[in-house]
Write an enzyme that holds these catalytic residues in place. Structure first.
Site, mmCIF file in Angstrom:
data_model
loop_
_atom_site.group_PDB
_atom_site.id
_atom_site.type_symbol
_atom_site.label_atom_id
_atom_site.label_comp_id
_atom_site.label_asym_id
_atom_site.label_seq_id
_atom_site.Cartn_x
_atom_site.Cartn_y
_atom_site.Cartn_z
ATOM 1 N N THR A 158 8.122 6.581 -10.505
ATOM 2 C CA THR A 158 7.819 5.197 -10.133
ATOM 3 C C THR A 158 7.559 4.346 -11.378
ATOM 4 O O THR A 158 7.366 3.139 -11.258
ATOM 5 C CB THR A 158 6.569 5.153 -9.238
ATOM 6 O OG1 THR A 158 5.475 5.736 -9.959
ATOM 7 C CG2 THR A 158 6.779 5.897 -7.931
ATOM 8 N N LYS A 177 7.999 6.702 13.269
ATOM 9 C CA LYS A 177 9.287 5.998 13.248
ATOM 10 C C LYS A 177 10.319 6.575 14.233
ATOM 11 O O LYS A 177 11.527 6.554 13.944
ATOM 12 C CB LYS A 177 9.847 5.974 11.826
ATOM 13 C CG LYS A 177 9.017 5.087 10.890
ATOM 14 C CD LYS A 177 9.739 4.831 9.602
ATOM 15 C CE LYS A 177 9.348 3.521 8.961
ATOM 16 N NZ LYS A 177 10.092 3.187 7.764
ATOM 17 N N GLY A 218 10.035 -0.903 -4.557
ATOM 18 C CA GLY A 218 11.092 -1.648 -3.863
ATOM 19 C C GLY A 218 12.426 -0.911 -3.867
ATOM 20 O O GLY A 218 13.422 -1.415 -3.372
ATOM 21 N N ASP A 265 6.189 8.828 1.901
ATOM 22 C CA ASP A 265 6.605 7.681 2.736
ATOM 23 C C ASP A 265 6.752 8.042 4.209
ATOM 24 O O ASP A 265 7.568 7.454 4.919
ATOM 25 C CB ASP A 265 7.947 7.079 2.232
ATOM 26 C CG ASP A 265 7.900 6.775 0.754
ATOM 27 O OD1 ASP A 265 6.882 6.245 0.296
ATOM 28 O OD2 ASP A 265 8.881 7.096 0.050
ATOM 29 N N LYS A 312 1.905 7.836 6.402
ATOM 30 C CA LYS A 312 0.507 8.335 6.372
ATOM 31 C C LYS A 312 -0.489 7.195 6.456
ATOM 32 O O LYS A 312 -1.566 7.341 6.994
ATOM 33 C CB LYS A 312 0.243 9.130 5.086
ATOM 34 C CG LYS A 312 1.024 10.409 4.979
ATOM 35 C CD LYS A 312 0.751 11.102 3.667
ATOM 36 C CE LYS A 312 1.226 10.341 2.456
ATOM 37 N NZ LYS A 312 2.683 10.151 2.349
ATOM 38 N N SER A 338 4.473 7.760 16.631
ATOM 39 C CA SER A 338 4.419 6.354 16.237
ATOM 40 C C SER A 338 5.784 5.705 16.473
ATOM 41 O O SER A 338 6.821 6.272 16.139
ATOM 42 C CB SER A 338 4.010 6.262 14.769
ATOM 43 O OG SER A 338 4.205 4.957 14.315
ATOM 44 N N ARG A 372 15.283 3.832 -0.264
ATOM 45 C CA ARG A 372 15.066 5.274 -0.068
ATOM 46 C C ARG A 372 16.350 5.933 0.416
ATOM 47 O O ARG A 372 17.105 5.328 1.181
ATOM 48 C CB ARG A 372 13.958 5.491 0.972
ATOM 49 C CG ARG A 372 12.622 4.936 0.514
ATOM 50 C CD ARG A 372 11.549 5.105 1.583
ATOM 51 N NE ARG A 372 10.331 4.443 1.156
ATOM 52 C CZ ARG A 372 9.525 3.764 1.963
ATOM 53 N NH1 ARG A 372 9.787 3.648 3.244
ATOM 54 N NH2 ARG A 372 8.441 3.191 1.495
ATOM 55 N N GLN A 425 1.759 10.731 -1.338
ATOM 56 C CA GLN A 425 3.044 11.433 -1.527
ATOM 57 C C GLN A 425 3.238 12.486 -0.424
ATOM 58 O O GLN A 425 2.727 12.295 0.660
ATOM 59 C CB GLN A 425 3.144 12.067 -2.929
ATOM 60 C CG GLN A 425 3.313 11.055 -4.052
ATOM 61 C CD GLN A 425 2.001 10.501 -4.578
ATOM 62 O OE1 GLN A 425 1.051 11.243 -4.773
ATOM 63 N NE2 GLN A 425 1.944 9.221 -4.834
ATOM 64 N N THR A 444 5.929 14.901 -8.138
ATOM 65 C CA THR A 444 4.938 14.102 -8.830
ATOM 66 C C THR A 444 4.027 15.055 -9.623
ATOM 67 O O THR A 444 4.253 16.270 -9.640
ATOM 68 C CB THR A 444 4.168 13.198 -7.842
ATOM 69 O OG1 THR A 444 3.387 12.265 -8.589
ATOM 70 C CG2 THR A 444 3.279 13.987 -6.883
ATOM 71 N N GLY A 447 2.057 4.073 -2.045
ATOM 72 C CA GLY A 447 2.016 2.742 -1.432
ATOM 73 C C GLY A 447 1.862 2.927 0.050
ATOM 74 O O GLY A 447 2.737 3.495 0.706
ATOM 75 N N HIS A 448 0.727 2.516 0.584
ATOM 76 C CA HIS A 448 0.504 2.659 2.021
ATOM 77 C C HIS A 448 0.545 1.282 2.676
ATOM 78 O O HIS A 448 -0.215 0.400 2.314
ATOM 79 C CB HIS A 448 -0.860 3.319 2.278
ATOM 80 C CG HIS A 448 -0.877 4.760 1.901
ATOM 81 N ND1 HIS A 448 -2.011 5.523 1.855
ATOM 82 C CD2 HIS A 448 0.130 5.588 1.552
ATOM 83 C CE1 HIS A 448 -1.703 6.752 1.488
ATOM 84 N NE2 HIS A 448 -0.412 6.814 1.301
#
Ligand code: IMP
Length: 446
Positions: A128, A330, A301, A13, A16, A412, A304, A223, A238, A40-41
């Site tokens: 997940t 971020k 959902g 998360d 990427k 970013s 985190r 990941q 994972t 999830g991107h």
């Protein structure tokens, strides 16, 4: 031209999706090399949000070929939903290719993933629930079903009859769950085969062909380093290899064709699921980071867990991935903070430790040693160059580059493509960015 691997430097998360999307503009081919629909991107283009789980973000550029490599695991139901969604948005998926040797997530994988998590109780991983671990387990056990099997109707019928009978025994005897209807599942999967058939290729051959033609290839990791099956915080990981080395195995290329590795890290740290997290803050500033950073999983959902930037795991990620440069994402989430802390080392049993301890029990005992920096208390969302940044924000970035001993190429400051500072184009620029490993600006002529 350069063949570049983009990896997550933390627990996933990291953003990427946005970085891959930015770099995809210069790439001819984007290859996903591991993981499945656990990833999830999120990409935001012209105010529209795209959530991709399997399809590489490069699909948003009409000229870019996208390949789902052999090291991934594919849930055809989710893949087809993703293709339908792209279609609704007017985005063509004609450039999507899928490796014929990628393994398929079957309905029993999801059931077993969830049931085994319940059974683990306090030892659960916090997966997940998408059937990822059981799909890779079958791959290793050599009972997996691959894309090429899906295309052979008779072969698929035979394999699925056998595996579903076997898995039904496990569902019944171990988990007390009702059996799957083999014939109904076979028909469902044969339907998927019809829709996916024309995308399936020998992916390694396609990629090698592109290498020979000197085309730019971007290998998109999912990941993050600390979730790597071999090098992460096992067992809270994972079931694949998100590290840069995984790109070779998962795409079917040799290491000599990789030119660069870009690590993506958030300006702070997050983690989903169970497992130790030394800089975690469960309330106070942790809540601020969660709210401002909208830290909820794209796939599940789930909220985190949030904490300060951890340079110990950062340095580890630099080492394990052979990272050339960093993308820090971020940064704007920290805009309101008075003081910002960075974990520079750990204390383990009274000893200072600079290196990530791979022993999970030791890692669980690590206490962060922080250094504090001044916050900038000003919005950075509109900044488009390093010069636009408040001096405290620039100091923060320099401090991270110094600690990680790797230059920063991209910063970013928001979800949109334009909320980005490209310090140096990691694909076209020289193999060094403007902020060097001592955090010093390097002049363009140097
Ligand atoms: P699995 O990959 O579903 O088996 O989950 C194993 C661990 O990896 C859990 O802690 C998940 O929360 C974590 N995980 C898997 N995929 C992602 C991801 O894309 N981002 C963040 N964490 C993930």
């Amino acid at each position: 031209m350069a063949n570049v691997v983009v990896i997550g430097a933390q627990w996933g998360d990291e953003g990427k999706g946005k970085v891959t999307d930015l770099l995809s503009k210069s790439a001819d081919i984007v290859v996903r090399y591991q993981g499945g629909v656990n990833a999830g991107h999120t990409v935001v283009v012209k105010g529209q949000t795209f959530k991709l789980h399997l399809i590489p973000s490069g699909i948003l550029y009409p000229g870019t070929e996208c390949i789902i490599g052999s090291g991934t695991v594919i849930d055809p139901e989710v893949l087809l939903e993703e293709l339908d969604r792209l279609d609704e948005l007017g985005i063509s998926s004609k450039n999507l290719l899928i490796s014929q040797t990628a393994h398929i997530t079957m309905p029993y994988h999801r059931l077993i993933d969830k049931a085994s998590e319940d059974r683990r109780g306090s030892h659960r991983i916090g997966t997940t629930g998408r059937g990822i671990g059981p799909t890779y387990a079958d791959k290793s056990e050599r009972t997996g079903i691959r894309m090429l099997d899906l295309l052979d109707a008779n072969g698929l019928r035979e394999s699925m009859q056998w595996t579903i009978a076997y898995k039904n025994e496990i569902l019944d005897k171990l988990y007390n769950l009702p059996p799957l209807d083999a014939e109904a599942e076979i028909d469902r999967y044969l339907g998927y085969a019809d829709r996916l058939r024309h995308h399936v290729v020998d992916a390694s051959l396609k990629i090698y062909d592109a290498v020979r033609k000197r085309r730019n290839i971007l290998f998109e990791g999912a990941q993050g380093t600390l979730l790597d099956l071999d090098h992460g915080t096992y067992p809270y990981v994972t079931s694949s290899n998100p590290v840069a080395g995984g790109a070779c195995v998962g795409a079917g290329v040799g290491p000599t064709i990789i030119d660069r590795v870009i690590g993506v890290a958030k300006a702070y740290t997050t983690r989903v699921g169970e497992g130790p997290f030394p800089t975690e803050m469960q309330d106070g500033i942790g809540t601020v980071l969660c709210d401002r950073g909208a830290e909820f999983g794209t796939t599940t959902g789930r909220q985190r867990r949030c904490g300060w930037f951890d340079a110990v795991i950062g340095r580890y990620a630099v080492r394990i991935n052979g990272m050339d440069c960093l993308a820090i994402t971020k940064l704007d989430v920290l805009d309101t903070l008075e003081e910002i802390k960075v974990c520079v080392a750990y204390e383990i049993d009274g000893q200072r430790c600079q290196d990530f301890p791979t022993n999970a029990r030791q890692f669980a005992r690590c206490k962060p040693i922080y250094e504090s920096l001044s916050g900038w208390k000003r919005s950075t969302e509109e900044c488009r160059s390093l010069e636009d940044l408040p001096k405290e924000a620039l100091n923060y970035l320099k401090f991270l580059a110094e600690l990680m001993e790797v230059p920063i190429a991209i910063v970013s400051l928001g979800a949109s493509r334009d909320q980005t500072i490209i310090v140096e184009d990691p694909i076209h620029g020289p193999k060094r960015a403007l902020l060097d490993s001592n955090g010093q600006p390097v002049s363009k002529s140097a």
